[in-house]
Motif scaffolding. Sequence first.
Motif, mmCIF file in Angstrom:
data_model
loop_
_atom_site.group_PDB
_atom_site.id
_atom_site.type_symbol
_atom_site.label_atom_id
_atom_site.label_comp_id
_atom_site.label_asym_id
_atom_site.label_seq_id
_atom_site.Cartn_x
_atom_site.Cartn_y
_atom_site.Cartn_z
ATOM 1 N N LYS A 147 0.841 -1.200 0.000
ATOM 2 C CA LYS A 147 0.000 0.000 0.000
ATOM 3 C C LYS A 147 0.875 1.249 0.000
ATOM 4 C CE LYS A 147 -3.397 -2.458 2.703
ATOM 5 N NZ LYS A 147 -3.749 -2.726 4.118
ATOM 6 N N VAL A 148 1.883 1.259 0.863
ATOM 7 C CA VAL A 148 2.792 2.396 0.892
ATOM 8 C C VAL A 148 3.473 2.539 -0.468
ATOM 9 C CG1 VAL A 148 4.817 3.397 2.014
ATOM 10 C CG2 VAL A 148 3.147 2.146 3.383
ATOM 11 N N GLY A 149 3.881 1.426 -1.051
ATOM 12 C CA GLY A 149 4.525 1.473 -2.359
ATOM 13 C C GLY A 149 3.622 2.040 -3.434
ATOM 14 N N LEU A 150 2.364 1.681 -3.430
ATOM 15 C CA LEU A 150 1.424 2.162 -4.440
ATOM 16 C C LEU A 150 1.202 3.671 -4.349
ATOM 17 C CD1 LEU A 150 -1.116 -0.793 -4.301
ATOM 18 C CD2 LEU A 150 0.186 -0.099 -6.333
ATOM 19 N N THR A 151 1.422 4.251 -3.173
ATOM 20 C CA THR A 151 1.302 5.712 -3.033
ATOM 21 C C THR A 151 2.514 6.446 -3.586
ATOM 22 O OG1 THR A 151 2.403 5.921 -0.866
ATOM 23 C CG2 THR A 151 0.054 5.330 -0.862
ATOM 24 N N GLY A 152 3.556 5.728 -3.967
ATOM 25 C CA GLY A 152 4.831 6.345 -4.315
ATOM 26 C C GLY A 152 5.787 6.300 -3.151
ATOM 27 N N ASN A 153 5.474 5.409 -2.183
ATOM 28 C CA ASN A 153 6.301 5.204 -0.991
ATOM 29 C C ASN A 153 6.400 6.467 -0.144
ATOM 30 O OD1 ASN A 153 7.434 2.610 -0.234
ATOM 31 N ND2 ASN A 153 9.289 3.751 0.200
ATOM 32 N N LEU A 154 5.274 7.144 -0.006
ATOM 33 C CA LEU A 154 5.239 8.420 0.698
ATOM 34 C C LEU A 154 5.363 8.251 2.207
ATOM 35 C CD1 LEU A 154 2.361 10.074 -1.342
ATOM 36 C CD2 LEU A 154 4.825 10.524 -1.540
ATOM 37 N N ALA A 155 6.220 9.050 2.806
ATOM 38 C CA ALA A 155 6.433 8.979 4.245
ATOM 39 C C ALA A 155 5.222 9.478 5.027
ATOM 40 C CB ALA A 155 7.670 9.793 4.634
ATOM 41 N N ASP A 156 4.555 10.529 4.518
ATOM 42 C CA ASP A 156 3.482 11.166 5.287
ATOM 43 C C ASP A 156 2.084 10.736 4.879
ATOM 44 O OD1 ASP A 156 5.296 12.550 6.820
ATOM 45 O OD2 ASP A 156 5.278 14.335 5.545
ATOM 46 N N TYR A 157 1.980 9.807 3.936
ATOM 47 C CA TYR A 157 0.648 9.310 3.568
ATOM 48 C C TYR A 157 0.069 8.535 4.749
ATOM 49 C CZ TYR A 157 -3.052 6.715 1.250
ATOM 50 O OH TYR A 157 -4.265 6.162 0.915
ATOM 51 N N THR A 158 -1.190 8.828 5.093
ATOM 52 C CA THR A 158 -1.842 8.215 6.250
ATOM 53 C C THR A 158 -2.929 7.254 5.782
ATOM 54 O OG1 THR A 158 -1.445 10.216 7.547
ATOM 55 C CG2 THR A 158 -3.072 8.669 8.400
ATOM 56 N N PHE A 159 -2.955 6.071 6.400
ATOM 57 C CA PHE A 159 -3.958 5.061 6.050
ATOM 58 C C PHE A 159 -4.164 4.135 7.232
ATOM 59 C CE2 PHE A 159 0.036 3.043 5.366
ATOM 60 C CZ PHE A 159 -0.151 1.670 5.474
ATOM 61 N N THR A 160 -5.185 3.288 7.134
ATOM 62 C CA THR A 160 -5.443 2.278 8.153
ATOM 63 C C THR A 160 -4.697 1.010 7.782
ATOM 64 O OG1 THR A 160 -7.637 3.192 8.584
ATOM 65 C CG2 THR A 160 -7.222 0.927 9.322
ATOM 66 N N ASP A 161 -3.830 0.551 8.680
ATOM 67 C CA ASP A 161 -3.054 -0.649 8.357
ATOM 68 C C ASP A 161 -3.854 -1.899 8.695
ATOM 69 O OD1 ASP A 161 -2.862 -1.075 11.114
ATOM 70 O OD2 ASP A 161 -0.717 -0.592 11.216
ATOM 71 N N THR A 162 -3.260 -3.059 8.494
ATOM 72 C CA THR A 162 -3.989 -4.316 8.670
ATOM 73 C C THR A 162 -4.229 -4.670 10.128
ATOM 74 O OG1 THR A 162 -1.870 -5.447 8.382
ATOM 75 C CG2 THR A 162 -3.316 -5.321 6.464
ATOM 76 N N THR A 163 -3.685 -3.874 11.050
ATOM 77 C CA THR A 163 -4.008 -4.073 12.467
ATOM 78 C C THR A 163 -5.155 -3.170 12.905
ATOM 79 O OG1 THR A 163 -2.489 -2.386 13.334
ATOM 80 C CG2 THR A 163 -1.580 -4.595 12.893
ATOM 81 N N GLY A 164 -5.611 -2.291 12.001
ATOM 82 C CA GLY A 164 -6.702 -1.387 12.320
ATOM 83 C C GLY A 164 -6.262 -0.030 12.825
ATOM 84 N N HIS A 165 -4.969 0.248 12.843
ATOM 85 C CA HIS A 165 -4.458 1.527 13.340
ATOM 86 C C HIS A 165 -4.229 2.493 12.182
ATOM 87 C CE1 HIS A 165 -3.315 -1.229 16.675
ATOM 88 N NE2 HIS A 165 -3.623 -0.179 17.413
#
Length: 880
Positions: free
Chosen positions: A606-624
């Motif tokens: 997922k991070v890679g698909l964003t262009g490996n952006l450091a500040d991109y925010t998303f919900t990870d697979t643990t729910g955080h």
Amino acid sequence: MSSTTRRSRRRLAAALALVLGSVTLLVSSPQQSAQAAPAPPEQALAQWIDRDTVVWKGAEHRAAQLEFGAHGDRIRLTPGSLSPSERGAYPHLAGYPAFTVDPRDRHLAGTALRGKLLAAQRTADGRRTTTGVQIPGVLDDLYGSRAQQAALGPVFGRDGRPTLSLWAPTARTVALELDGRTVPMRRDDRSGVWRVQGQRDWTGKPYRYLVTVFAPTAGKTVTNKVTDPYSTALTADSARSLVTDLDDPRLAPDGWSRPAKPAAVPLSRARIQELQIRDFSVEDRTSRHPGQYLAFTDRRSDGMRHLRSLVRSGTSYVHLLPAFDFATAPERRADQARPGCDLASYAPDSDGQQDCVGKTAARDAYNWGYDPLHYTVPEGSYASDPDGTARTVEFRRMVQGLNSAGLRTVMDVVYNHTAASGQDSRSVLDRIVPGYYQRLLDDGTVATSTCCSGTAPEHTMMGKLVVDSVVTWAKEYKVDGFRFDLMGHHPKANILAVRKALDALTPQKDGVDGKKVILYGEGWNFGEAANDTRFVQATQRNMAGTGIATFNDRARDAVRGGGPFDADPRIQGFASGLSTDPNSSKENGTPAEQRARLLHYQDLLKVGLTGNLADYTFTDTTGHRVKGSQVDYNGAPAGYAAAPGDALAYADAHDNETLYDALAYKLPPHTGPADRARMQVLALATAALSQGPALSQAGSDLLRSKSLDRNSFDSGDWFNALHWNCADGNGFGRGLPPAADNKDKWPYARPLLADPALRPGCATIHGASAAYRDLLRIHATEPAFGLPTTARVQSALSFPLSGKDETPGVLTMRLGNLVVVLNATPDRQHQTVRDLAGERYALHPVQAHGADRTTATASYAPASGTFTVPARTVAVFRRG
């Protein structure tokens, strides 16, 4: 080189200062050249970092001296300390004793540096200790600012007369060997540059320099016959430089002054094919110039037809593996050895092929070329005639051929090391200014963390060589981009200097728009320069925000699984069956461990698909809710990019097993050819459909194999050649790969190579290529794949099903009016995005009418917002 295989003068000075007490530097005078020199000291623990300061690891902080000359001349040293600026310049030396050069002796520096030089000290217990002295810092201080402005190599005046210039500040004499005679050269004492002006009839003549200099590795003064590091042309096998003007109209192909280049594609949207020049055509029976630069002018060859099909789908650049002059391939065809066996007669799992290829590997025409000899001359083994300027003309014609196919050209450049150092015959730089161009460790030995003799671009004149060389390739050969091998071994400042120099090139003045030249490289952090020890490195983290991309190994490892040096190559990842289609390897862990690792891999992707952006925010697979920089990658932040374009996505490259070969190891053995091809396309999609630039190894869309060879740099044509005609297979089953880097994997490789089901047929190969080209076409035609900023990515791109209930083996990405589903499982999957219920989505027309009829069965149910995707499929849906 991969991140697992393959920092500033400021630290060096600081550390040495703490170690040195009072020291004396010893130097042999120019008059001593004829005398037999004693054996060199085993180490060079002292470092003369500028005209005022010496640092000596292991010395006592008491008086010392530098000793030189036949008559015991000396430069007195008193205990001192590093200044703040010196500590900043040499951070790795901050813990060593520092000494101050006595002001009364500073005028002796120029003389001292032109002979044998020792640091000497009488210790507190009366012992006399000596060590060699490293001199790059003081050379930069004394000569760097003026030498940096010098035009080196052959430079032609308006009257057609050449001036040849060589930087050799420590040389006692320099002369030019030309026309069977020796021509003296004159030294500029302010810059350390030696020059001679020639006559018009020097043009085209071979030459060498005769450099008389003290060589620490030899322990004596030597006269080296050496080619010009700023050579513009060479004779065969790099025996002599040629007095050549690259602006000579006779070297310009038709139309060269008015290049018909395809429109520049910004790095952030670039789709790049990486290929090796010889691989491209050496076994292409339709090419008129197999293995040569001119193969790219063969418009009707199978290879060029395939490149044009990729261009029509959205590929914009070809990245050429090293094409500068390198050390390992005999350039004359008559000198190139060939395997003396009927390689095709051996069994697909035989060790006979690699044994036969290995017997001639050191003398054949094949090598990747990561062993630089002359940085700014085309390699001669790819030319029709290596002796002279044919290589210049034919390299230019190659660029024209690629341009006419719709491709811009990237060169793989290797300034981080040389083929050899010291007095080796393949050493150029170190035989001219011994101990300067190579990076030295604290004991004076040459750093070899890059695999070979490391260079020191942190030194003024090595940094200048990098910049000057790149500018020459851009201006004189119209190269459109550069990929820096092991870029993390360069200072960030050096790579930014390259960018600045390119940006200054204009079409009106130089025939090139330098601002459109793209730059990217391997930002790996390892070796003696790691963690900014010597300087701020050009690493992944440090290059963020510069517009210069670095390879993203995070997503690469997640999609493939494991690493290139795993004892068991069957360790799986997202696109190789982890958890969802497990193989028998115990290294994959328990089912619970596999599931957890797979879900973490999905976060990396997922991070890679964003262009490996450091500040991109998303919900990870643990729910955080997390940022890209908070996702773990082997103890480092996964996301490091400041904007799309900072990270270059890829699933395979020339290093390590090809993607097909990696999947051959990792997918369960019963997996059929069609399903292997589907997983290949899915793996390629994780890069092709990402934000930012993406690269794929040439032939990956054709399921290219190197018969499981992990490191094929010297494995010859048999294992490396591209097969554009599917009737020739994809390269799988050409025998056990060479033992050196693969023997530990042979037990796993043998049964795979012997299995005929792993050798795909034409329908499978053509189908995979067509499916991949469909993905490229979607990327090229959908603006949402080219978002310019983190903020735009944050607002347009999301992973609506990410969280604790995420489906293992399935990624669902929403991007503007698109929804992309990557189903890496062996089962049809249903992904329900309730927020999209009632919206009108349909499979993207490119896929709905594309070559892959399985993908064409993907569907969308608007009532529930459910996307249904076949097994092992990537499907793109569009709202409308």
